[in-house]
Write a protein that holds these residues in place. Structure first.
Motif, PDB file in Angstrom:
ATOM      1  N   PHE A  43       0.857  -1.173   0.000  1.00 48.87           N
ATOM      2  CA  PHE A  43       0.000   0.000   0.000  1.00 48.87           C
ATOM      3  C   PHE A  43       0.898   1.229   0.000  1.00 48.87           C
ATOM      4  CE2 PHE A  43      -2.855  -2.927   2.470  1.00 48.87           C
ATOM      5  CZ  PHE A  43      -3.843  -3.019   1.503  1.00 48.87           C
ATOM      6  N   TYR A  44       0.766   2.054  -1.030  1.00 45.91           N
ATOM      7  CA  TYR A  44       1.436   3.352  -1.027  1.00 45.91           C
ATOM      8  C   TYR A  44       0.455   4.366  -0.467  1.00 45.91           C
ATOM      9  CZ  TYR A  44       2.750   7.994  -2.597  1.00 45.91           C
ATOM     10  OH  TYR A  44       3.020   9.336  -2.633  1.00 45.91           O
ATOM     11  N   THR A  45       0.883   5.156   0.523  1.00 45.48           N
ATOM     12  CA  THR A  45       0.015   6.167   1.110  1.00 45.48           C
ATOM     13  C   THR A  45       0.716   7.520   1.155  1.00 45.48           C
ATOM     14  OG1 THR A  45       0.763   5.702   3.386  1.00 45.48           O
ATOM     15  CG2 THR A  45      -1.146   4.463   2.574  1.00 45.48           C
ATOM     16  N   ARG A  46      -0.072   8.549   0.986  1.00 41.27           N
ATOM     17  CA  ARG A  46       0.387   9.923   1.214  1.00 41.27           C
ATOM     18  C   ARG A  46      -0.586  10.545   2.205  1.00 41.27           C
ATOM     19  NH1 ARG A  46       0.042  15.009  -1.844  1.00 41.27           N
ATOM     20  NH2 ARG A  46      -1.429  13.949  -3.215  1.00 41.27           N
ATOM     21  N   THR A  47      -0.058  10.884   3.384  1.00 47.22           N
ATOM     22  CA  THR A  47      -0.889  11.328   4.498  1.00 47.22           C
ATOM     23  C   THR A  47      -0.529  12.753   4.890  1.00 47.22           C
ATOM     24  OG1 THR A  47      -0.981   9.049   5.334  1.00 47.22           O
ATOM     25  CG2 THR A  47      -1.642  10.801   6.849  1.00 47.22           C
ATOM     26  N   PHE A  48      -1.555  13.607   5.026  1.00 49.77           N
ATOM     27  CA  PHE A  48      -1.359  14.969   5.511  1.00 49.77           C
ATOM     28  C   PHE A  48      -1.632  14.987   7.010  1.00 49.77           C
ATOM     29  CE2 PHE A  48      -2.376  17.372   1.301  1.00 49.77           C
ATOM     30  CZ  PHE A  48      -1.321  16.710   0.692  1.00 49.77           C
ATOM     31  N   ILE A  49      -0.742  15.633   7.768  1.00 46.65           N
ATOM     32  CA  ILE A  49      -0.865  15.711   9.214  1.00 46.65           C
ATOM     33  C   ILE A  49      -0.766  17.172   9.641  1.00 46.65           C
ATOM     34  CG2 ILE A  49       0.090  14.964  11.437  1.00 46.65           C
ATOM     35  CD1 ILE A  49       1.416  12.640   9.908  1.00 46.65           C
ATOM     36  N   ARG A  50      -1.649  17.556  10.557  1.00 38.53           N
ATOM     37  CA  ARG A  50      -1.646  18.931  11.086  1.00 38.53           C
ATOM     38  C   ARG A  50      -1.738  18.855  12.602  1.00 38.53           C
ATOM     39  NH1 ARG A  50      -5.918  22.955  11.962  1.00 38.53           N
ATOM     40  NH2 ARG A  50      -5.169  25.053  11.501  1.00 38.53           N
ATOM     41  N   ARG A  51      -0.791  19.467  13.294  1.00 41.79           N
ATOM     42  CA  ARG A  51      -0.762  19.432  14.753  1.00 41.79           C
ATOM     43  C   ARG A  51      -0.800  20.858  15.289  1.00 41.79           C
ATOM     44  NH1 ARG A  51       3.776  16.145  18.090  1.00 41.79           N
ATOM     45  NH2 ARG A  51       2.596  14.400  17.198  1.00 41.79           N
ATOM     46  N   THR A  52      -1.761  21.127  16.183  1.00 48.08           N
ATOM     47  CA  THR A  52      -1.952  22.455  16.755  1.00 48.08           C
ATOM     48  C   THR A  52      -1.903  22.368  18.270  1.00 48.08           C
ATOM     49  OG1 THR A  52      -3.379  23.074  14.898  1.00 48.08           O
ATOM     50  CG2 THR A  52      -3.484  24.447  16.880  1.00 48.08           C
ATOM     51  N   PRO A  53      -1.047  23.128  18.938  1.00 50.45           N
ATOM     52  CA  PRO A  53      -1.017  23.115  20.408  1.00 50.45           C
ATOM     53  C   PRO A  53      -2.353  23.562  20.994  1.00 50.45           C
ATOM     54  CG  PRO A  53       0.940  24.178  19.513  1.00 50.45           C
ATOM     55  CD  PRO A  53      -0.004  23.985  18.363  1.00 50.45           C
ATOM     56  N   VAL A  54      -2.786  22.912  22.063  1.00 49.90           N
ATOM     57  CA  VAL A  54      -4.059  23.231  22.700  1.00 49.90           C
ATOM     58  C   VAL A  54      -4.061  24.657  23.231  1.00 49.90           C
ATOM     59  CG1 VAL A  54      -5.580  22.679  24.648  1.00 49.90           C
ATOM     60  CG2 VAL A  54      -4.602  20.833  23.259  1.00 49.90           C
ATOM     61  N   LYS A  55      -2.967  25.096  23.814  1.00 47.20           N
ATOM     62  CA  LYS A  55      -2.896  26.426  24.427  1.00 47.20           C
ATOM     63  C   LYS A  55      -2.337  27.482  23.482  1.00 47.20           C
ATOM     64  CE  LYS A  55      -2.496  24.795  29.191  1.00 47.20           C
ATOM     65  NZ  LYS A  55      -1.715  24.853  30.465  1.00 47.20           N
ATOM     66  N   GLY A  56      -2.370  27.208  22.193  1.00 43.83           N
ATOM     67  CA  GLY A  56      -1.870  28.171  21.237  1.00 43.83           C
ATOM     68  C   GLY A  56      -0.402  27.963  20.935  1.00 43.83           C
ATOM     69  N   GLY A  57       0.032  28.482  19.824  1.00 42.82           N
ATOM     70  CA  GLY A  57       1.413  28.300  19.398  1.00 42.82           C
ATOM     71  C   GLY A  57       1.465  27.922  17.931  1.00 42.82           C
ATOM     72  N   ARG A  58       2.643  27.557  17.482  1.00 40.46           N
ATOM     73  CA  ARG A  58       2.855  27.290  16.066  1.00 40.46           C
ATOM     74  C   ARG A  58       2.234  25.957  15.651  1.00 40.46           C
ATOM     75  NH1 ARG A  58       7.098  24.922  12.806  1.00 40.46           N
ATOM     76  NH2 ARG A  58       8.188  24.310  14.731  1.00 40.46           N
ATOM     77  N   THR A  59       1.439  26.001  14.592  1.00 42.40           N
ATOM     78  CA  THR A  59       0.885  24.789  14.003  1.00 42.40           C
ATOM     79  C   THR A  59       1.920  24.159  13.081  1.00 42.40           C
ATOM     80  OG1 THR A  59      -1.411  25.541  14.132  1.00 42.40           O
ATOM     81  CG2 THR A  59      -0.900  23.879  12.470  1.00 42.40           C
ATOM     82  N   ARG A  60       2.114  22.860  13.200  1.00 44.61           N
ATOM     83  CA  ARG A  60       3.068  22.149  12.362  1.00 44.61           C
ATOM     84  C   ARG A  60       2.322  21.223  11.418  1.00 44.61           C
ATOM     85  NH1 ARG A  60       7.944  19.493  15.466  1.00 44.61           N
ATOM     86  NH2 ARG A  60       8.738  19.604  13.327  1.00 44.61           N
TER      87      ARG A  60
END
Length: 318
Positions: A119-136
């Motif tokens: 299985f070839y997969t391409r996955t997008f991931i977004r991580r946001t701090p609960v208390k604010g800060g830089r989203t990665r």
């Protein structure tokens, strides 16, 4: 019935995991359930990072909220006459039924994978701090052996991992082999009965059902006709499911979220079409403070599988 016994017996002709593997998996599952019922602050439980679960069930769960959501429908989705979109208030049960209808109508264009393919997969991931800060954000590409008999190349958060083949007594759960998935019921009542097991007094059985549904959607697999729809309809039968009115997708757009109390997983659906968009989890980063491990850096993380292909070798794209 013991969860690992169900893993071994459900739809496989192979020997189950070894005693060592069962013990390790049981410990992980027990710890997860204890964390869920301990009443600690949201986000202290870390969701599983592995796409392929070796040995048996793994992963963790925490909470999202909501009871109803306003869904926008345009001219192409319900009015049909070019008028401005109208607003409907729907329940979590209705959202899951509409998602089931959508997946049945859409079907699948993917070929049935052979056991020796990837299985070839391409996955997008977004991580946001609960208390604010830089989203990665990350875009991960992976090549996962269908039956686990070959080495896999797995990318997580931009880092490449070379996974060895499964051992002779290890199993992938939920299954990724198509023949095993075909043995799973496509009737939602039968599927629910399988996941719930034979212990009606177990206070955590519906939490495990929701967890199993999340695991089924997480990993790369080609679903036989009707299985994904049955899974959504199975989840709609859980009495405590609820909507998350504040859910967003990997691009930060508002979507419909369906969650279960004490679970960190939230299913995400398009607000108009009810297409399945991925999963949101709540997690944290462990840090050793004065000799003790503590959970810090609480975050929300959204994953969307943007591409899934069946290929013959690592590195191949169709």
């Amino acid at each position: 019935m013991d969860e690992l016994t169900r893993v071994r017996e459900w739809g496989t002709d192979e020997r189950g995991p070894s005693t060592r593997a069962r013990s390790a998996a049981r410990a992980r599952l027990t710890t997860a359930i204890e964390d869920e019922t301990r009443g600690t602050a949201p986000g202290v439980r870390r969701p599983s990072r592995r796409i392929v679960v070796r040995g048996a069930l793994a992963g963790l769960t925490a909470a999202a909220a909501g009871a109803a959501v306003v869904v926008t429908r345009g001219a192409d989705h319900g009015t049909g006459d070019g008028r401005a979109p109208r607003l409907d208030t729907v329940s979590a049960t209705q959202v899951l039924h509409r998602a089931a209808d959508r997946t049945r109508a859409a079907g699948s264009t993917l070929p049935v994978p052979r056991d020796d393919q990837y299985f070839y997969t391409r996955t997008f991931i977004r991580r946001t701090p609960v208390k604010g800060g830089r989203t990665r954000t990350w875009t991960d590409e992976s090549w996962m052996s269908v039956d686990g008999s070959k080495p896999s190349l797995r990318e997580e958060y931009g880092k490449v991992h070379h996974d060895p083949p499964l051992g002779p007594h290890e199993v992938v759960w939920p299954p990724t082999v198509y023949a095993k998935l075909q043995k799973m019921p496509t009737d939602p009542d039968r599927l629910l009965a399988r996941f719930r097991g034979s212990e009606p007094d177990d206070p955590h059985r519906d939490l495990r059902v929701f967890f199993e549904g999340c695991m089924l959607m997480m990993g790369p697999r080609v679903m036989p006709p009707g299985l994904q729809a049955a899974a959504f309809e199975m989840l709609s039968k859980l009495p405590r499911i609820r909507l998350d009115r504040g859910a967003t997708d990997v691009a930060g757009r508002k979507v419909v979220g369906v969650s279960y109390p004490e679970s960190s997983f939230t299913f995400l659906f398009d607000r108009t079409t009810y297409d399945y968009m991925g999963l949101r989890t709540e997690g944290s980063v462990p840090k050793k403070v004065h000799g003790e491990w503590k959970q810090t850096g609480f975050y929300y993380e959204t994953r969307t599988l943007r591409e899934l292909q069946v290929v013959d070798r690592i590195g191949q794209h169709r």
